[in-house]
Write a protein that holds these residues in place. Structure first.
Motif, PDB file in Angstrom:
ATOM      1  N   ILE A 120       1.174  -1.134  -0.234  1.00 59.90           N
ATOM      2  CA  ILE A 120      -0.278   0.449   0.110  1.00 59.90           C
ATOM      3  C   ILE A 120       1.148   1.055  -0.019  1.00 59.90           C
ATOM      4  CG2 ILE A 120      -0.455   0.363   2.720  1.00 59.90           C
ATOM      5  CD1 ILE A 120      -2.530   1.241  -0.549  1.00 59.90           C
ATOM      6  N   VAL A 121       1.838   1.650   0.515  1.00 61.66           N
ATOM      7  CA  VAL A 121       3.386   2.752   1.119  1.00 61.66           C
ATOM      8  C   VAL A 121       3.377   2.805  -1.023  1.00 61.66           C
ATOM      9  CG1 VAL A 121       4.755   3.537   2.159  1.00 61.66           C
ATOM     10  CG2 VAL A 121       3.599   2.659   3.035  1.00 61.66           C
ATOM     11  N   ASP A 122       3.369   1.619  -1.403  1.00 61.04           N
ATOM     12  CA  ASP A 122       4.735   1.703  -3.138  1.00 61.04           C
ATOM     13  C   ASP A 122       3.561   1.996  -3.609  1.00 61.04           C
ATOM     14  OD1 ASP A 122       6.437   0.814  -2.035  1.00 61.04           O
ATOM     15  OD2 ASP A 122       6.504  -1.443  -2.353  1.00 61.04           O
ATOM     16  N   ASN A 317      -5.684  -7.434   8.162  1.00 62.23           N
ATOM     17  CA  ASN A 317      -5.552  -8.717   6.965  1.00 62.23           C
ATOM     18  C   ASN A 317      -5.709  -8.469   5.915  1.00 62.23           C
ATOM     19  OD1 ASN A 317      -8.130  -7.359   7.336  1.00 62.23           O
ATOM     20  ND2 ASN A 317      -9.705  -9.229   8.355  1.00 62.23           N
ATOM     21  N   GLY A 318      -5.528  -7.229   5.622  1.00 66.73           N
ATOM     22  CA  GLY A 318      -5.196  -6.482   4.325  1.00 66.73           C
ATOM     23  C   GLY A 318      -6.166  -6.202   3.609  1.00 66.73           C
ATOM     24  N   ASN A 319      -7.610  -5.821   4.467  1.00 66.88           N
ATOM     25  CA  ASN A 319      -9.494  -5.611   3.489  1.00 66.88           C
ATOM     26  C   ASN A 319      -9.469  -4.604   3.857  1.00 66.88           C
ATOM     27  OD1 ASN A 319     -10.376  -8.302   3.317  1.00 66.88           O
ATOM     28  ND2 ASN A 319     -11.402  -8.105   4.912  1.00 66.88           N
ATOM     29  N   VAL A 320      -9.316  -3.949   2.988  1.00 67.15           N
ATOM     30  CA  VAL A 320     -10.215  -2.018   2.749  1.00 67.15           C
ATOM     31  C   VAL A 320     -11.149  -1.748   3.254  1.00 67.15           C
ATOM     32  CG1 VAL A 320     -10.135  -0.363   1.395  1.00 67.15           C
ATOM     33  CG2 VAL A 320      -8.636  -1.924   0.704  1.00 67.15           C
ATOM     34  N   ALA A 321     -10.882  -1.307   4.211  1.00 70.12           N
ATOM     35  CA  ALA A 321     -12.556  -0.551   4.810  1.00 70.12           C
ATOM     36  C   ALA A 321     -12.422   0.671   5.061  1.00 70.12           C
ATOM     37  CB  ALA A 321     -12.719  -0.698   6.497  1.00 70.12           C
ATOM     38  N   GLU A 338      -5.171  -9.741  -2.858  1.00 69.02           N
ATOM     39  CA  GLU A 338      -5.751  -9.327  -3.564  1.00 69.02           C
ATOM     40  C   GLU A 338      -5.967  -8.988  -5.276  1.00 69.02           C
ATOM     41  OE1 GLU A 338      -9.988 -11.094  -2.152  1.00 69.02           O
ATOM     42  OE2 GLU A 338      -9.268 -12.554  -1.113  1.00 69.02           O
ATOM     43  N   SER A 339      -6.038  -8.244  -5.123  1.00 69.31           N
ATOM     44  CA  SER A 339      -5.753  -6.501  -5.583  1.00 69.31           C
ATOM     45  C   SER A 339      -4.956  -5.606  -5.533  1.00 69.31           C
ATOM     46  CB  SER A 339      -8.173  -6.615  -5.846  1.00 69.31           C
ATOM     47  OG  SER A 339      -8.545  -7.536  -6.089  1.00 69.31           O
TER      48      SER A 339
END
Length: 389
Positions: A120-122, A317-321, A338-339
């Protein structure tokens, strides 16, 4: 004028508002280019951060994204988030009654994979001004917390974190924190003696937290570091209201840089096992919401919400809220494992959510249960004071 004509006029007005906002932001951006600096206040933190030598693409993105958030608020956002919340850990060493972690998360609790953090930072780090490095858990339970902060700082991101303060009673941990480059650290200390403190911070040891704060302050002095800005935070509740008078002297004795008083939030989901109103101060001025004659929180529209347009929250867990209030993941918008984030940011789930919030169509959304849906709910800060130590 027929309905179609009204729609055209309304659309024209919205576009005019948007262009005015763009012009205002452009003026600020030009000023930043001339001076090399821009100051941004972050609501709810009591913090103003100063940025120097801000890259042009970051400024232009801010103009587009914040302009979208404040005016036209289209379903599709053409910029990327300027603010990022990362939850490194959804685990905690305390059992605070109003915390989702203590109540029991409906999702699997754990630690964020460093690869997810790096991804996400990249992807959007070049556009983000500030990272809020905390979520439902204690962030510094993550063994790579300091490396995460360093990685964000390499991208020019300011990092703000909030902690229960037990992790730095070890001097080496305090040194790791200071050398990570973190900008602001808020330490939750809801009392100045153990008997008051532990009524909410269940399982906490105030002496250990005091040692942690002193270690951080002494390490800053030893390394001649101006950061982190150390803020002691008191959530004002019925049992600790008398501690407000002595809190400034208490903070000074530990070497803190500032104190902040916060209003207690009584609005949570149905999983609450005990009434939170027991924590409320009797003085309505110290309560977060406006109350009716039956002592019930008064509701309001949420269509002034901006996070769906300029903020993103990533769970461990990597989920976007959609925002920091969706601790139980009522509205998962995608997963970074996943995306790519850019594919998630304007997917159909995001578009639908933005449209519903814009039109206050929230009866089936989490938004109807968050602080945003209640009068004065967004005004959580009572006062902030910077100390001259």
């Amino acid at each position: 004028m027929n309905l179609s004509g009204v729609s055209v006029v309304r659309a024209a007005r919205e576009k005019l508002m948007f262009y005015k906002e763009i012009a205002g932001n452009a003026k600020s951006a030009i000023g930043a280019l001339i001076t090399g600096e821009i100051d941004i206040d972050y609501p709810g933190t009591g913090v103003k951060l100063s940025f120097s030598n801000v890259p042009l693409k970051k400024l232009l993105n801010m103009i587009v994204t914040d302009g979208s958030a404040k005016t036209l608020r289209p379903r599709k956002v053409y910029g990327l988030p300027t603010m990022l919340q990362i939850e490194p850990s959804s685990l905690c060493n305390l059992k605070c009654p109003a915390c989702a972690t203590s109540r029991g998360l409906k999702r699997t609790a754990g630690l964020m994979e460093f690869g997810v953090f790096k991804k996400i930072v990249d992807e959007i780090g070049d556009y983000v001004f500030v990272m809020f490095f905390f979520g439902t858990g204690e962030p510094f339970l993550h063994p790579q917390a300091y490396n995460m902060i360093r990685y964000a700082k390499e991208k020019g991101i300011k990092v703000i974190s909030s902690t229960n303060g037990h992790s730095f009673s070890n001097v080496q941990a305090a040194e790791n924190l200071v050398t990570s480059g973190i900008d602001v650290l808020t330490v939750s200390m809801d009392g100045i003696i153990q008997s008051t403190y532990e009524k909410y911070r269940r399982g906490g040891d105030i002496e250990k937290v005091k040692t942690s704060v002193k270690n951080i302050v002494e390490t800053k002095a030893l390394l001649k570091s101006k950061t982190p800005l150390v803020i002691l935070q008191l959530i004002v509740m019925s049992h600790n209201i008398n501690d407000m008078a002595g809190y400034e002297d208490f903070a000074r004795s530990l070497g803190a840089d500032a104190i902040i008083f916060i209003k207690f939030n009584t609005v949570f989901d149905e999983s609450m096992e005990a009434p939170l109103n027991d924590f409320l101060p009797s003085d309505n001025k110290l309560r977060r919401f406006r109350y009716d004659k039956n002592d019930k929180e008064e509701q309001t529209s949420v269509n002034g919400c901006t996070p769906l347009w300029n903020w993103v929250s990533i769970h461990s867990n990597g989920n976007v809220a959609p925002c920091c209030f969706d601790t139980q993941e009522s509205h998962v918008l995608g997963n970074l494992k996943e995306s790519a984030f850019k594919d998630i940011w304007n997917n159909e789930k995001y578009l639908r959510l933005r449209s519903k919030v814009k039109h206050n169509d929230i009866y089936d959304l989490l938004c109807s249960k968050t602080v945003c849906a209640y009068k004065n709910g967004r005004q959580g800060v009572i006062s902030v004071k910077y100390l001259d130590n």
